[in-house]
Enzyme design. Sequence first.
Site, PDB file in Angstrom:
ATOM      1  N   SER A  12      41.588  39.015  58.932  1.00 22.14           N
ATOM      2  CA  SER A  12      41.085  37.641  58.942  1.00 22.14           C
ATOM      3  C   SER A  12      41.949  36.714  59.785  1.00 22.14           C
ATOM      4  O   SER A  12      41.432  35.911  60.577  1.00 22.14           O
ATOM      5  CB  SER A  12      40.984  37.108  57.512  1.00 22.14           C
ATOM      6  OG  SER A  12      42.244  37.126  56.869  1.00 22.14           O
ATOM      7  N   ARG A  32      41.291  48.280  64.825  1.00 23.35           N
ATOM      8  CA  ARG A  32      41.328  49.712  64.521  1.00 23.35           C
ATOM      9  C   ARG A  32      39.920  50.228  64.220  1.00 23.35           C
ATOM     10  O   ARG A  32      39.580  51.376  64.528  1.00 23.35           O
ATOM     11  CB  ARG A  32      42.254  49.952  63.315  1.00 23.35           C
ATOM     12  CG  ARG A  32      42.533  51.415  63.040  1.00 23.35           C
ATOM     13  CD  ARG A  32      43.425  51.563  61.811  1.00 23.35           C
ATOM     14  NE  ARG A  32      44.682  50.861  61.965  1.00 23.35           N
ATOM     15  CZ  ARG A  32      45.751  51.368  62.583  1.00 23.35           C
ATOM     16  NH1 ARG A  32      45.683  52.572  63.115  1.00 23.35           N
ATOM     17  NH2 ARG A  32      46.864  50.673  62.663  1.00 23.35           N
ATOM     18  N   LYS A 106      53.784  37.791  57.732  1.00 20.27           N
ATOM     19  CA  LYS A 106      54.705  37.082  56.845  1.00 20.27           C
ATOM     20  C   LYS A 106      55.235  38.059  55.796  1.00 20.27           C
ATOM     21  O   LYS A 106      54.773  38.108  54.652  1.00 20.27           O
ATOM     22  CB  LYS A 106      53.997  35.895  56.193  1.00 20.27           C
ATOM     23  CG  LYS A 106      53.532  34.861  57.213  1.00 20.27           C
ATOM     24  CD  LYS A 106      52.751  33.729  56.579  1.00 20.27           C
ATOM     25  CE  LYS A 106      52.339  32.697  57.622  1.00 20.27           C
ATOM     26  NZ  LYS A 106      51.558  31.581  57.054  1.00 20.27           N
ATOM     27  N   GLY A 134      52.817  28.880  59.162  1.00 19.13           N
ATOM     28  CA  GLY A 134      52.502  27.565  58.625  1.00 19.13           C
ATOM     29  C   GLY A 134      51.377  27.647  57.607  1.00 19.13           C
ATOM     30  O   GLY A 134      50.926  28.738  57.235  1.00 19.13           O
ATOM     31  N   LYS A 189      57.517  32.426  50.566  1.00 15.57           N
ATOM     32  CA  LYS A 189      56.491  31.668  49.839  1.00 15.57           C
ATOM     33  C   LYS A 189      55.448  32.582  49.213  1.00 15.57           C
ATOM     34  O   LYS A 189      54.803  32.206  48.222  1.00 15.57           O
ATOM     35  CB  LYS A 189      55.849  30.631  50.756  1.00 15.57           C
ATOM     36  CG  LYS A 189      55.171  31.190  52.008  1.00 15.57           C
ATOM     37  CD  LYS A 189      53.710  31.561  51.799  1.00 15.57           C
ATOM     38  CE  LYS A 189      53.156  32.253  53.023  1.00 15.57           C
ATOM     39  NZ  LYS A 189      51.728  32.614  52.883  1.00 15.57           N
ATOM     40  N   ASP A 242      53.469  25.647  54.032  1.00 17.30           N
ATOM     41  CA  ASP A 242      52.882  26.968  53.792  1.00 17.30           C
ATOM     42  C   ASP A 242      52.890  27.299  52.302  1.00 17.30           C
ATOM     43  O   ASP A 242      51.940  27.887  51.766  1.00 17.30           O
ATOM     44  CB  ASP A 242      53.673  28.009  54.585  1.00 17.30           C
ATOM     45  CG  ASP A 242      52.892  29.293  54.816  1.00 17.30           C
ATOM     46  OD1 ASP A 242      51.745  29.387  54.366  1.00 17.30           O
ATOM     47  OD2 ASP A 242      53.444  30.198  55.487  1.00 17.30           O
ATOM     48  N   THR A 246      49.482  28.157  50.064  1.00 14.80           N
ATOM     49  CA  THR A 246      49.363  29.503  49.495  1.00 14.80           C
ATOM     50  C   THR A 246      49.355  29.480  47.973  1.00 14.80           C
ATOM     51  O   THR A 246      48.710  30.320  47.340  1.00 14.80           O
ATOM     52  CB  THR A 246      50.514  30.391  50.002  1.00 14.80           C
ATOM     53  OG1 THR A 246      50.611  30.261  51.420  1.00 14.80           O
ATOM     54  CG2 THR A 246      50.272  31.848  49.671  1.00 14.80           C
ATOM     55  N   SER A 252      43.912  32.214  48.851  1.00 15.95           N
ATOM     56  CA  SER A 252      45.193  32.907  48.984  1.00 15.95           C
ATOM     57  C   SER A 252      45.173  34.244  48.248  1.00 15.95           C
ATOM     58  O   SER A 252      44.954  34.297  47.034  1.00 15.95           O
ATOM     59  CB  SER A 252      46.318  32.025  48.427  1.00 15.95           C
ATOM     60  OG  SER A 252      47.488  32.780  48.202  1.00 15.95           O
ATOM     61  N   VAL A 277      45.976  43.005  52.717  1.00 14.74           N
ATOM     62  CA  VAL A 277      47.291  43.129  52.086  1.00 14.74           C
ATOM     63  C   VAL A 277      47.743  41.800  51.501  1.00 14.74           C
ATOM     64  O   VAL A 277      47.601  40.748  52.125  1.00 14.74           O
ATOM     65  CB  VAL A 277      48.325  43.615  53.119  1.00 14.74           C
ATOM     66  CG1 VAL A 277      49.732  43.610  52.533  1.00 14.74           C
ATOM     67  CG2 VAL A 277      47.958  45.013  53.599  1.00 14.74           C
TER      68      VAL A 277
END
Length: 374
Positions: A12, A32, A106, A134, A189, A242, A246, A252, A277
Site C-alpha cells: 500500500s 513481486r 519503518k 512521517g 512509534k 507519525d 499511527t 494503522s 506486515v
Amino acid sequence: MSNRVVVVGGGSWGTTVAHLAAHNEPTVLWCRDGAIAASVNQDHVNPRYLDGFELHPELRATTDLEGSVAEAEVVVMGVPSSVFRPVMEQVAPHLRPWVPVVSLTKGLERGTRLRMTEIVNRVAPAHPAGALTGPNLAKEILAGHAATSVIAMADHTVATALQAVLSTDRFRVYTNDDVVGCELGGTLKNVIALASGMVDGLEAGDNTRAAVITRGLAEMGRLGMAMGGRADTFAGLAGMGDLLATCMSPQSRNRHVGEQLGRGRKAKEVLAGLDQVAEGVFTAGVVVELAAEHGVEMPISAEVYAVIKGTRTAAEASMVLMGRQSRPEPEADPAHRSRLARAWRLVVPDRGSPADRSGSRLARLWRRITRPSR
C-alpha cells in the site's frame, strides 16, 4: 534534476509513493505479484492493497527487478524489514553510480539491529541513503487529503532534489539531516502504537490512550537520543506526528494488532489474518535489546514485548505499568544533573553556613552584578 524513479515494493505505501512520484517524473513500480503489476498497467489500480483508489495514469508496473533498477536515477525501497537486505542485495549490482536509495521501511533488522539506511550503506556503500518518513496513511493520501512527510538524508543537495520528486500540491515534503532520529522515530512509534491499540482493546478510554502516547514519546526520545538522534526530530513529523497518526487511526496495522491483543487474542493468530506486515510486532524485541544495551528505561515497550511473547496479557501489562514507582515529569537527565553539580561545586566550593558562603565567588559575582550604577 531529471529522474526516472523506481519504487521497489507493491504494497500500500510503496504503491502510494510511486503514485506521488509519477506526478513529477516517469515512475515504475516493481511488484513481486504479476497480477498486481497487470492491474496497475491496465486499470491503474492496486486491487489487493488499495482497492477502490485510482492511481496516476502514467504510473507503470513491472515484475523485472534487475531491468527496472538498471535504468533508475532514484530507487525507493518499500519492502518489509525482514526482506530488505536480500532485496537490496538483488538491487545493488544493477544500480548506476551514485543513484540515491530511499527507504520507506519503518523497522530494524533482526539479528543485526541495523536501520534500513545502514543496510543500504553496507550493501551499496557508494550510494546516498535516506528515508521518507512521517504521518502518512496511504489511503488518505490517495483520497486527496493533505499530508506531510520528511525526507531524511545527510546530503542536503540530494535531499532537496528528492523533495521536488516526491512533493505534490497535496503532499508536502520537508528535509531533515538527522537520518538516525527520523528512522528511529518511524520505527519506535510502531511499538507504542501496539500499546495504544491495546488500550482500545481493553476499552480503557481516552485518558489512558493519551498517557500511553505521551509517555511513549518520552521513551522514543530517550532511546533515539542515546543512539545519536536529536530531540527536535522526535518533536516533529518523524516523531510525534507519525506517532499520533499511527496510534489513533483505524487504518494503522500496528494499532489494529494491539487492539486484538488487548481483546485477548494471541499474536500469531492476529498476524495470520493480516495481508501486510505490522512492523512493530517484529521490532519490539529488538527495541528492548537496544534499550538494555544503551541503559535506557522503556517500560511501555518492554510490556508490549511481553504481551507479544505471551508471557503477559494486555491487562496484566497495564497493571504493571500503573504500579511503577512515581517520578517527576519531565525527567531530569542524570548527565545534566551531574554537570550542574560539578559546576555548582566549582562556583561555591564551601558549603558551610550562609556567613561562610558570603565570601564565595558566586556571592562576589552577584554583588558585582547587582551593584548600583553610578
